[in-house]
Design a protein around this motif. Structure first.
Motif, PDB file in Angstrom:
ATOM      1  N   ASP A 256      -7.688   3.052  -2.411  1.00 63.75           N
ATOM      2  CA  ASP A 256      -8.850   2.155  -2.898  1.00 63.75           C
ATOM      3  C   ASP A 256      -8.425   1.093  -3.622  1.00 63.75           C
ATOM      4  O   ASP A 256      -7.331   0.858  -4.114  1.00 63.75           O
ATOM      5  N   ASP A 257      -9.538   0.196  -4.096  1.00 63.63           N
ATOM      6  CA  ASP A 257      -8.989  -0.990  -4.926  1.00 63.63           C
ATOM      7  C   ASP A 257      -8.822  -0.627  -6.229  1.00 63.63           C
ATOM      8  O   ASP A 257      -8.317  -1.357  -7.192  1.00 63.63           O
ATOM      9  N   ASN A 258      -9.243   0.600  -6.778  1.00 65.26           N
ATOM     10  CA  ASN A 258      -8.827   1.203  -8.001  1.00 65.26           C
ATOM     11  C   ASN A 258      -7.746   1.502  -8.193  1.00 65.26           C
ATOM     12  O   ASN A 258      -7.270   2.058  -9.438  1.00 65.26           O
ATOM     13  N   GLY A 259      -6.705   1.715  -7.159  1.00 64.78           N
ATOM     14  CA  GLY A 259      -5.401   1.997  -7.355  1.00 64.78           C
ATOM     15  C   GLY A 259      -5.216   3.479  -7.242  1.00 64.78           C
ATOM     16  O   GLY A 259      -4.441   4.112  -7.511  1.00 64.78           O
ATOM     17  N   GLN A 260      -6.188   4.175  -6.740  1.00 66.99           N
ATOM     18  CA  GLN A 260      -6.089   5.837  -6.498  1.00 66.99           C
ATOM     19  C   GLN A 260      -5.094   5.943  -5.186  1.00 66.99           C
ATOM     20  O   GLN A 260      -4.985   5.211  -4.501  1.00 66.99           O
ATOM     21  N   GLU A 261      -4.095   6.978  -5.750  1.00 65.49           N
ATOM     22  CA  GLU A 261      -2.898   7.204  -4.883  1.00 65.49           C
ATOM     23  C   GLU A 261      -3.106   8.572  -4.284  1.00 65.49           C
ATOM     24  O   GLU A 261      -3.684   9.381  -4.896  1.00 65.49           O
TER      25      GLU A 261
ATOM     26  N   THR B  70       0.860  -1.195  -0.069  1.00 69.05           N
ATOM     27  CA  THR B  70       0.111  -0.017  -0.037  1.00 69.05           C
ATOM     28  C   THR B  70       0.767   1.229   0.030  1.00 69.05           C
ATOM     29  O   THR B  70       0.136   2.298  -0.211  1.00 69.05           O
TER      30      THR B  70
ATOM     31  N   THR C 136      -1.903   3.862  -1.453  1.00 65.89           N
ATOM     32  CA  THR C 136      -2.929   3.102  -2.309  1.00 65.89           C
ATOM     33  C   THR C 136      -4.234   3.502  -1.319  1.00 65.89           C
ATOM     34  O   THR C 136      -4.100   2.884  -0.365  1.00 65.89           O
TER      35      THR C 136
END
Length: 79
Positions: free
Chosen positions: A15-20, A2, A13
């Motif tokens: 969320d599961d969408n990869g938003q950083e 993460t 990271t």
């Protein structure tokens, strides 16, 4: 993983969408969740749980180490 660290900036990271979200390491504080016996940090109103290796890497980069090491109170505990 993460946490990603590049040039003293920490990328987390969210969320599961990869938003950083990025943050300078010096603005990160690592804490302990006693119930889970895990390290975490708070970012964007959420707890992000991290491994001890990630916590150590963040402290090397300048994060504040606010961890409280959990000790067993009962014989036979895995902690």
């Amino acid at each position: 993983m993460t946490v990603r660290i590049e040039n003293h900036l920490c990328y987390f990271t969210l969320d599961d969408n990869g938003q950083e979200q990025s943050l300078p390491a010096t603005r990160v504080t690592i804490l302990t969740d006693h119930d889970k016996a895990m390290s975490y940090l708070e970012l964007a109103g959420a707890r992000i749980y991290i491994t001890e290796a990630e916590a150590d890497a963040l402290t090397v980069e300048g994060a504040t180490d606010g961890r409280q090491h959990v000790k067993a109170d009962e014989p036979g505990s895995v902690i």
